[in-house]
Each structure stands twice: as structure tokens, then as C-alpha cells.
Design a protein around this motif. Sequence first.
Motif, short mmCIF file in Angstrom:
data_model
loop_
_atom_site.label_atom_id
_atom_site.label_comp_id
_atom_site.label_asym_id
_atom_site.label_seq_id
_atom_site.Cartn_x
_atom_site.Cartn_y
_atom_site.Cartn_z
N ILE A 188 30.07 112.63 -66.43
CA ILE A 188 28.89 113.23 -65.80
C ILE A 188 29.12 113.66 -64.35
O ILE A 188 29.59 113.16 -63.52
N SER A 194 24.32 115.78 -65.40
CA SER A 194 24.81 116.45 -66.25
C SER A 194 26.20 116.24 -66.88
O SER A 194 26.78 115.62 -66.16
N ALA A 195 26.35 116.45 -67.89
CA ALA A 195 27.69 116.05 -68.73
C ALA A 195 28.70 117.01 -68.12
O ALA A 195 28.37 118.47 -67.91
#
Length: 200
Positions: A188, A194-195
Motif C-alpha cells: 500500500i 491505497s493499494a
Amino acid sequence: MAVDCTSKGMYESLSWCPGQTSQPGIRNKVYFIPKSWITKWPKLPDIDGAESMASLATYEGDFTLAADKKWQSIALLTTKSSITADSQGEKPSPTFLNKATLYHAGTDEEASGFCRQANVDELIFLCQQRNGKFRVIGSEAYDPSVTISQTSGEGETGTAGTTLTAQCTDICPSPFYTGKIETEDGDISGADGSAILPGG
């Protein structure tokens, strides 16, 4: 030979807009790793080489971990968890004492086993603010520590749980980290959580 003592500070105005909200607290998951599992640290820029005031508080680069090691996570109660930073020491050597108070609801075998190890180890923590940004409690140059307390709670309405107080001296208040966080559930971004897709 004369010494040039001209200030090399990267000062900019600090503004705040009416109606803008500063969200208190941290999110309900914190990441940690033993310091010994980190093989290379990101760097904070020098004051005289920084591009902006914000960059002075932001690590450049990624944490590099030992083979097969990942950041682990702890689920938190957000109403009882926070990060703080306080100036300490005197000129010419002042620093900051960065702290994270982390409250985990568990007190059973797994939580107690974690506590047994953390009580004698050096752990680095990544705490996520409400706005998604991650901050570091720990330092390459200084020794981190964790103090721990557990309670079963009292009566029918007491609160059981484990409280971790992580702290470390640093040259910056809990630096921001925007690099990659390699977790057991995938990579992340430290910028917003966020990925990061493979190859990204």
C-alpha cells in the motif's frame, strides 16, 4: 576564517482557510515492524537542501525490508489512540519526543504474546491519520521503546484492553512517509493507504 551563520531555513507562510476541518485522531489500524527487519531507511532532506517546508517533514524513498519480512498490523480503538510530538532538550541539541498511544481491545493469548516480545524489542510504527497520510514513530538514529499495560476492566461496564505507548526521539515531529508499505495483505501507499498494484 569567518563563519557564515546566515540562516538556511526553508520558511514559508502557514495558512488556514475558514471552514477547513482538521480531523483528529488516527485510523483503526497501525503497522509495525521490528527495527532489525529494516535493512535500509528512507531519508529526511537537509534543511538547506529541501524543496519546500512540507518536504522537511517527509521521508524520501522507501523502507527496504529483510527477505520475506512484512509490516504487521494491530487493530485499534480509534477513540483511545493518538500520536503526539513534544520538543525536548536545549540548544544547540533540541529534538522531538514522538509518541503513539495505541489501544487494542484484546487481552488474550495473542495480545499477551505480542506484549511479551514488544516489551524487550525495538519496534517501528506507521500510524495513519484520518486523512490517509502515514506518520512514523521510530528513527534510524535513535532507539525506540514500547511500554505496555493490560487491564481486564471492572464490573459489567469496564473496558478491557491492551495499551501500547510507543516512543522515540527524532529530529522531526513524527515524519510523514509516502513510500511503499509492504504488508501481508499486499503493498500500500504511505501517501494515502491505497493499494499498489504489482509492477506499480
